[in-house]
Write a protein that holds these residues in place. Structure first.
Motif, short mmCIF file in Angstrom:
data_model
loop_
_atom_site.label_atom_id
_atom_site.label_comp_id
_atom_site.label_asym_id
_atom_site.label_seq_id
_atom_site.Cartn_x
_atom_site.Cartn_y
_atom_site.Cartn_z
N SER A 121 -19.74 5.80 -5.03
CA SER A 121 -19.41 5.55 -6.44
C SER A 121 -18.78 6.78 -7.08
CB SER A 121 -20.66 5.15 -7.22
OG SER A 121 -21.57 6.23 -7.34
N ARG A 122 -18.86 7.91 -6.43
CA ARG A 122 -18.25 9.14 -6.95
C ARG A 122 -16.75 9.19 -6.67
NH1 ARG A 122 -21.70 13.82 -4.30
NH2 ARG A 122 -20.79 15.11 -5.96
N VAL A 123 -16.25 8.23 -5.91
CA VAL A 123 -14.82 8.19 -5.58
C VAL A 123 -14.20 6.99 -6.30
CG1 VAL A 123 -13.13 7.94 -3.74
CG2 VAL A 123 -15.21 9.26 -3.34
N SER A 124 -13.24 7.26 -7.17
CA SER A 124 -12.64 6.18 -7.97
C SER A 124 -11.28 5.74 -7.44
CB SER A 124 -12.50 6.63 -9.43
OG SER A 124 -11.72 7.82 -9.52
N CYS A 125 -10.66 6.52 -6.56
CA CYS A 125 -9.34 6.17 -6.06
C CYS A 125 -9.45 5.21 -4.86
CB CYS A 125 -8.57 7.43 -5.65
SG CYS A 125 -9.23 8.26 -4.19
N PRO A 126 -8.36 4.53 -4.50
CA PRO A 126 -8.38 3.68 -3.30
C PRO A 126 -8.64 4.51 -2.04
CG PRO A 126 -6.47 3.19 -4.68
CD PRO A 126 -7.08 4.44 -5.24
N VAL A 127 -9.41 3.92 -1.11
CA VAL A 127 -9.79 4.59 0.14
C VAL A 127 -9.55 3.65 1.31
CG1 VAL A 127 -11.66 5.68 1.44
CG2 VAL A 127 -11.59 5.91 -1.05
N GLN A 128 -9.04 4.19 2.41
CA GLN A 128 -9.05 3.48 3.67
C GLN A 128 -9.55 4.44 4.75
OE1 GLN A 128 -5.42 2.16 5.53
NE2 GLN A 128 -4.33 4.09 5.16
N LEU A 135 -0.80 3.25 7.22
CA LEU A 135 -0.43 4.10 6.09
C LEU A 135 0.62 3.41 5.23
CD1 LEU A 135 -0.24 7.64 7.78
CD2 LEU A 135 -2.05 6.74 6.30
N LYS A 136 1.61 2.81 5.86
CA LYS A 136 2.66 2.13 5.09
C LYS A 136 2.10 0.95 4.31
CE LYS A 136 6.82 3.29 7.74
NZ LYS A 136 7.92 2.74 8.56
N ASP A 137 1.15 0.24 4.87
CA ASP A 137 0.54 -0.88 4.16
C ASP A 137 -0.31 -0.41 2.97
OD1 ASP A 137 1.66 -2.73 5.85
OD2 ASP A 137 -0.13 -2.97 7.10
N PHE A 138 -0.88 0.77 3.10
CA PHE A 138 -1.83 1.27 2.11
C PHE A 138 -1.18 2.05 0.98
CE2 PHE A 138 -4.95 4.64 0.86
CZ PHE A 138 -5.93 3.81 0.32
N LEU A 139 -0.21 2.89 1.31
CA LEU A 139 0.44 3.72 0.30
C LEU A 139 1.35 2.87 -0.57
CD1 LEU A 139 1.36 6.78 2.56
CD2 LEU A 139 -0.41 6.73 0.78
N PHE A 156 -12.95 17.27 -1.99
CA PHE A 156 -11.96 17.61 -3.02
C PHE A 156 -11.81 16.46 -4.01
CE2 PHE A 156 -7.48 17.95 -4.48
CZ PHE A 156 -7.54 19.21 -5.06
N THR A 157 -11.88 15.24 -3.52
CA THR A 157 -11.77 14.07 -4.40
C THR A 157 -12.94 14.01 -5.37
OG1 THR A 157 -10.60 12.87 -2.65
CG2 THR A 157 -11.54 11.56 -4.43
N VAL A 158 -14.12 14.41 -4.91
CA VAL A 158 -15.28 14.42 -5.79
C VAL A 158 -15.14 15.49 -6.87
CG1 VAL A 158 -17.77 14.88 -5.89
CG2 VAL A 158 -16.83 13.46 -4.05
N SER A 159 -14.66 16.68 -6.47
CA SER A 159 -14.60 17.81 -7.42
C SER A 159 -13.31 17.85 -8.23
CB SER A 159 -14.78 19.13 -6.68
OG SER A 159 -13.76 19.30 -5.69
N HIS A 160 -12.24 17.20 -7.74
CA HIS A 160 -10.94 17.25 -8.42
C HIS A 160 -10.31 15.86 -8.42
CE1 HIS A 160 -11.69 21.40 -7.07
NE2 HIS A 160 -10.95 21.78 -8.09
N ALA A 161 -11.04 14.90 -8.96
CA ALA A 161 -10.61 13.49 -8.88
C ALA A 161 -9.24 13.26 -9.48
CB ALA A 161 -11.65 12.61 -9.58
N HIS A 162 -8.88 14.02 -10.49
CA HIS A 162 -7.60 13.81 -11.18
C HIS A 162 -6.40 14.18 -10.32
CE1 HIS A 162 -8.61 18.03 -11.75
NE2 HIS A 162 -7.35 18.28 -12.05
N ARG A 163 -6.64 14.85 -9.19
CA ARG A 163 -5.53 15.29 -8.34
C ARG A 163 -5.33 14.39 -7.12
NH1 ARG A 163 -4.57 21.70 -8.63
NH2 ARG A 163 -2.48 20.81 -8.70
N VAL A 164 -6.19 13.40 -6.94
CA VAL A 164 -6.14 12.56 -5.73
C VAL A 164 -5.85 11.12 -6.14
CG1 VAL A 164 -7.34 11.77 -3.68
CG2 VAL A 164 -7.76 14.08 -4.56
N GLN A 165 -4.70 10.60 -5.68
CA GLN A 165 -4.31 9.23 -6.00
C GLN A 165 -4.87 8.21 -5.03
OE1 GLN A 165 -0.03 10.72 -6.34
NE2 GLN A 165 0.01 8.97 -7.72
N SER A 166 -5.01 8.61 -3.77
CA SER A 166 -5.62 7.75 -2.77
C SER A 166 -6.07 8.61 -1.61
CB SER A 166 -4.63 6.67 -2.28
OG SER A 166 -3.62 7.24 -1.45
#
Length: 272
Positions: free
Chosen positions: A214-221, A267-271, A119-129
């Protein structure tokens, strides 16, 4: 003049089914701070939104929390379409519209993490992390034999033992009951077979040669149980070098249930 008391975030849980989705019922849970950023929880194969029960209250004061039942699971539609990633990401996109979610921090587990990544690849504008827990979709080994036995012989107890690490064995009886309930309805059992069959035919990897991060621009853990026997930790080259990887000690394939305190801390450290 009397002082105005600050509005306290609500921790009231709303468990609902929406009929507004074009593919049928959409089961979801909502709680937390309606003024906060949205955190969306996407469960794995054979589970439902209640798999996140240990993670919700600690995050409720800061965030608007939404947990979904995926198609073929829980209270949502049994219709899984072609049981492929394209159907699931399209379904998820419409689900966000139905629930008035513009964008969200997405937390996915196993199959749900694979859907979240796609979903992050196809709808990047909807995923913040992205927080990916024991994710499918990265390739590596996939020990599906106990899933086959569960769907074909009803051996939920063996599957529960296989899913859990040393820390989670006490969850065995409740997990067994939950798995049996998930497959009790013939239509939902057929949906699970279709989803598992798709995973076995095409493999777990979003891309056979390895996922292009490289197709994912948002932060990831990434969080992974160090005793995961269903989807063991893959080779390092399949993971993003820039994203933190947290191994959850003593946990199997369900770290968010087996060691929720550790998962919540990450999660608390990341969000934000």
């Amino acid at each position: 003049m009397n002082a105005v008391s600050p509005i306290k975030p609500s921790r009231k849980i709303s468990l609902s089914v929406s009929e507004a989705h074009s593919h049928g019922p959409l089961g979801y849970l909502e709680m937390g701070n309606p003024a906060g950023e949205t955190v969306l929880f996407v469960h794995g194969f054979g589970a439902d939104l209640l798999t996140w029960q240990f993670c919700l209250v600690p995050l409720a004061s800061r965030y608007r929390l939404i947990a979904l039942d995926l198609p073929g699971h829980g209270r949502s539609t049994p219709d899984v379409g072609a049981a492929d990633l394209a159907f699931m990401t399209h379904w998820l996109d419409e689900a966000l519209d139905v629930l008035d979610i513009d964008k969200a921090h997405v937390i996915g587990h196993s199959m749900g993490a694979k859907i979240a990544l796609g979903f992050t690849v196809s709808h990047a504008h909807r995923v913040q992390s992205l927080s990916l827990i024991s994710p499918a979709g990265l390739g590596g080994e996939f020990h599906h034999e106990t899933l086959d036995a569960f769907l074909n012989q009803g051996d939920a107890e063996a599957l529960a033992r296989h899913l859990l690490g040393p820390k989670g064995q006490s969850l065995g009886p409740s997990l067994t009951a939950s798995l049996l309930n998930a497959a009790a309805d013939p239509a939902r059992s057929e949906a699970l077979r279709a989803l598992l069959g798709n995973a076995k035919i095409y493999g777990l990897a979003l891309s056979p040669e390895g996922f292009d991060w490289s197709r994912v621009s948002c932060p990831v853990q990434i969080l992974w149980g160090d005793h995961d026997r269903l989807i063991p930790l893959p080779e390092a080259y399949r993971l993003p070098s820039s994203a933190p990887l947290h191994l959850i000690e003593g946990a199997g394939h369900l770290p968010h249930m087996e060691a929720p305190a550790a998962v919540i801390a990450h999660l608390k450290d990341f969000l934000p």
